[in-house]
Design an enzyme around this catalytic site. Structure first.
Site, mmCIF file in Angstrom:
data_model
loop_
_atom_site.group_PDB
_atom_site.id
_atom_site.type_symbol
_atom_site.label_atom_id
_atom_site.label_comp_id
_atom_site.label_asym_id
_atom_site.label_seq_id
_atom_site.Cartn_x
_atom_site.Cartn_y
_atom_site.Cartn_z
ATOM 1 N N ASP A 13 -8.152 -4.645 -0.075
ATOM 2 C CA ASP A 13 -8.709 -5.512 -1.137
ATOM 3 C C ASP A 13 -8.539 -6.772 -1.380
ATOM 4 O OD1 ASP A 13 -9.754 -3.222 -2.417
ATOM 5 O OD2 ASP A 13 -7.680 -2.355 -3.033
ATOM 6 N N HIS A 42 0.883 -1.276 0.006
ATOM 7 C CA HIS A 42 0.121 -0.078 0.066
ATOM 8 C C HIS A 42 1.036 1.310 0.047
ATOM 9 C CE1 HIS A 42 -3.192 2.979 1.126
ATOM 10 N NE2 HIS A 42 -3.836 1.821 0.741
HETATM 11 N N1 ACO Z 1 4.173 -7.563 -5.151
HETATM 12 C C1 ACO Z 1 5.747 -7.575 -5.360
HETATM 13 N N2 ACO Z 1 6.510 -6.508 -4.993
HETATM 14 C C2 ACO Z 1 5.715 -5.272 -4.621
HETATM 15 C C3 ACO Z 1 4.451 -5.166 -4.506
HETATM 16 C C4 ACO Z 1 3.553 -6.337 -4.861
HETATM 17 N N3 ACO Z 1 2.378 -6.230 -4.641
HETATM 18 N N4 ACO Z 1 4.203 -3.981 -4.091
HETATM 19 C C5 ACO Z 1 5.232 -3.354 -3.665
HETATM 20 N N5 ACO Z 1 6.315 -4.352 -4.097
HETATM 21 C C6 ACO Z 1 7.713 -3.845 -4.097
HETATM 22 C C7 ACO Z 1 8.275 -3.159 -5.192
HETATM 23 O O1 ACO Z 1 8.838 -3.781 -6.421
HETATM 24 C C8 ACO Z 1 9.481 -2.469 -4.715
HETATM 25 O O2 ACO Z 1 10.418 -2.978 -4.443
HETATM 26 P P1 ACO Z 1 12.129 -2.457 -4.707
HETATM 27 O O3 ACO Z 1 12.025 -1.480 -3.609
HETATM 28 O O4 ACO Z 1 12.978 -3.647 -4.477
HETATM 29 O O5 ACO Z 1 12.142 -1.862 -6.025
HETATM 30 C C9 ACO Z 1 8.755 -2.053 -3.311
HETATM 31 O O6 ACO Z 1 8.017 -3.201 -2.874
HETATM 32 C C10 ACO Z 1 8.099 -0.657 -3.172
HETATM 33 O O7 ACO Z 1 7.165 -0.619 -4.151
HETATM 34 P P2 ACO Z 1 6.538 0.782 -4.685
HETATM 35 O O8 ACO Z 1 5.911 0.423 -5.923
HETATM 36 O O9 ACO Z 1 7.678 2.071 -4.753
HETATM 37 O O10 ACO Z 1 5.529 0.922 -3.642
HETATM 38 P P3 ACO Z 1 4.275 2.149 -3.862
HETATM 39 O O11 ACO Z 1 4.232 2.602 -2.286
HETATM 40 O O12 ACO Z 1 4.672 3.224 -4.887
HETATM 41 O O13 ACO Z 1 3.213 1.313 -4.370
HETATM 42 C C11 ACO Z 1 1.285 -0.252 -4.625
HETATM 43 C C12 ACO Z 1 2.027 0.807 -3.599
HETATM 44 C C13 ACO Z 1 0.877 0.595 -5.669
HETATM 45 C C14 ACO Z 1 -0.146 -0.295 -3.765
HETATM 46 C C15 ACO Z 1 1.988 -1.572 -4.944
HETATM 47 O O14 ACO Z 1 2.225 -2.045 -3.657
HETATM 48 C C16 ACO Z 1 1.144 -2.305 -5.666
HETATM 49 O O15 ACO Z 1 1.353 -2.103 -6.851
HETATM 50 N N6 ACO Z 1 0.441 -3.344 -5.104
HETATM 51 C C17 ACO Z 1 -0.406 -4.259 -5.976
HETATM 52 C C18 ACO Z 1 -1.632 -3.622 -6.336
HETATM 53 C C19 ACO Z 1 -2.618 -3.572 -5.005
HETATM 54 O O16 ACO Z 1 -2.817 -4.323 -4.459
HETATM 55 N N7 ACO Z 1 -3.083 -2.317 -5.065
HETATM 56 C C20 ACO Z 1 -4.019 -1.762 -4.048
HETATM 57 C C21 ACO Z 1 -3.658 -0.704 -3.166
HETATM 58 S S1 ACO Z 1 -5.013 -0.443 -2.068
HETATM 59 C C22 ACO Z 1 -6.245 0.549 -2.755
HETATM 60 O O17 ACO Z 1 -5.970 1.296 -3.673
HETATM 61 C C23 ACO Z 1 -7.196 0.423 -1.706
#
Ligand code: ACO
Length: 428
Positions: A364, A307
């Site tokens: 979610d 998140h």
């Molecule tokens: N699976 C695997 N790796 C992940 C995931 C995931 N779901 N989410 C984040 N990471 C990793 C990234 O690759 C990154 O790794 P790194 O540091 O080695 O490069 C690190 O964790 C940080 O990720 P970011 O994308 O920078 O985190 P950000 O805060 O920008 O993104 C997000 C948050 C978009 C929710 C992300 O975690 C994601 O894509 N999750 C899956 C989609 C999801 O479940 N979205 C619902 C959000 S809740 C809502 O809207 C109500």
């Protein structure tokens, strides 16, 4: 501690006030940055460090896993309040007393019809249309029948617009799903509670009388409460920014629905189920998908994990996990998809990659599981999120208009070509 921050650039110092929120969060007020520095701006793609407004609606602390609406904890609201009370609280700032709540509900019931012409618009969509596109279009189309440009100096006009959309939106949601399922479009029943009525409008079969299931209604109520607001997320910021141009309430909401649609935001609950189905179809090997999620050369991400602001367990996910267990037990559902979900949850919570990055299951992850158990089609999951988020969007729009906020218009750093002369087509 000083209440000023100093920025030094090119030997010149500039001072900016530091403002403090009611939970002691600090923010550097850079409103005068450009005028003071002769045009220097800030850059923050994704707004990870940028506060777009001051707001008195929702407080969340992602590091500590705290979420409060108007000061009340989400845990207490989910346990003790119902969705309509929470909607009133978010929009008007205080919990309603009994009389206010009864009047609020009565006013909503009074507006719960949708112009029959709207059915023609719905009819013109193919059955395969994504429900979020349909809902956004119908919400926009409502404007033609119920003008939503509100005189914000009139409390009465604002209240009327708010009650109208709270009444009609659930009908649009129910119709969107009934169309998808090939069921006749129907209306609710004024003798039912707000959420019970939504359930009835969505599920009542034409040949049967509506049967209430307390556990299902309670889970639905909780889900809607948990989704009701989440401060300045993508869709809420969209509602505020569209509304800041003085577009009407329904137009701002319609834009919010589009923003919510994306799989990185509200569309994640649909993406979670699709991912679980794909894993099942591929033999149910959760370890293989855990490895894919961690592989940087693979774009696959574990949907429903991580998140933007919660770098701790999402407090909403904790509540909804309990509700999911209750609903599944009550409905006696045994589903291989749910076994895969439980397997992934366990593995991710113990996996170093996920632990290091503080990637926990988000709301979610569990909401999709409940919606599936209730028989809601996967494509409708994000519509259910929109239904829950409606009071939050309204509250944020109302606050923005009452605060008379300026039009939202960010800056940029231009990285394109410098000035050049036009080249005629035959000389290119
Ligand atoms: N699976 C695997 N790796 C992940 C995931 C995931 N779901 N989410 C984040 N990471 C990793 C990234 O690759 C990154 O790794 P790194 O540091 O080695 O490069 C690190 O964790 C940080 O990720 P970011 O994308 O920078 O985190 P950000 O805060 O920008 O993104 C997000 C948050 C978009 C929710 C992300 O975690 C994601 O894509 N999750 C899956 C989609 C999801 O479940 N979205 C619902 C959000 S809740 C809502 O809207 C109500």
């Amino acid at each position: 501690m000083t209440d000023k921050a100093t920025l030094e650039y090119n030997g010149q110092k500039y001072e900016f006030p530091v403002i403090k929120g009611s939970e002691d969060e600090l923010a550097i007020d850079i409103k005068t940055l450009r005028s003071a520095t002769g045009g220097i701006t800030t850059i923050d793609p994704g707004y990870k460090n940028t506060g777009s407004c001051s707001s008195a609606i929702t407080f969340l602390d992602g590091e500590k896993g705290i979420l409060r609406y108007r000061g009340y904890s989400i845990e207490e609201l989910a346990e003790k309040a119902d969705f309509l009370e929470v909607a009133y609280l978010l929009i008007f700032g205080e919990l309603p007393n009994k009389e206010q709540l009864v009047k609020f509900h009565a006013d909503i019931k009074e507006e719960s019809h949708v112009d029959e012409e709207m059915k023609k618009i719905l009819d013109s969509f193919p059955k395969s249309a994504h429900p979020m596109g349909v809902l956004s279009s119908l919400t926009s189309a409502l404007i033609a029948f119920n003008p939503s440009t509100v005189d914000v100096s009139s409390e009465k006009a604002m209240y009327h617009a708010i009650v109208r959309i709270l009444a009609k939106f659930p009908v649009l949601v129910a119709w969107t799903m009934r169309k998808k399922k090939g069921l006749p479009l129907d209306y609710g029943d004024d003798s039912l509670g707000y959420v019970e009525n939504i359930h009835k409008m969505m599920f009542k079969k034409p040949t049967q009388t509506y049967q209430k299931n307390e556990i299902v209604i309670e889970a639905l109520d909780k889900l809607l409460i948990l989704h009701a607001d989440h401060e300045q997320n993508c869709s809420t910021s969209t509602v505020r920014i569209v509304g800041s141009s003085h577009a009407g309430l329904f137009a701002s909401l319609s834009a919010g629905i589009s923003a919510l649609w994306g799989p990185l935001h509200g569309g994640a609950n649909q993406a979670v189920l699709e991912m679980l189905e794909a894993i099942e179809a591929d033999g149910g090997d959760t370890k293989k998908y855990m490895a894919k999620a961690k592989d940087k050369s693979d774009p696959f991400r574990l949907m429903g994990f991580g998140h933007r602001v919660y770098k701790n367990f999402d407090p909403r996910a904790k509540i909804i996990k309990v509700a999911a267990d209750e609903v599944l037990a009550d409905l006696g559902i045994e589903d291989p998809i749910l076994e895969i979900a439980k397997g992934l949850e366990k593995e991710a919570l113990e996996d170093q990659y996920f632990v290091d990055r503080k990637l926990y299951p988000n709301v979610d992850f569990y909401s999709g599981i409940i919606y599936r158990a209730l028989g809601i089609p996967t494509e409708m999951f994000t519509v259910m999120f929109a239904l829950g988020r409606l009071p939050g969007w309204i509250a944020q729009w109302r606050e923005m208009r009452l605060n008379n906020e300026p039009i939202g218009r960010p800056r940029q750093v231009y990285t394109g070509a410098n000035s050049r002369g036009f080249v005629e087509v035959d000389q290119r």
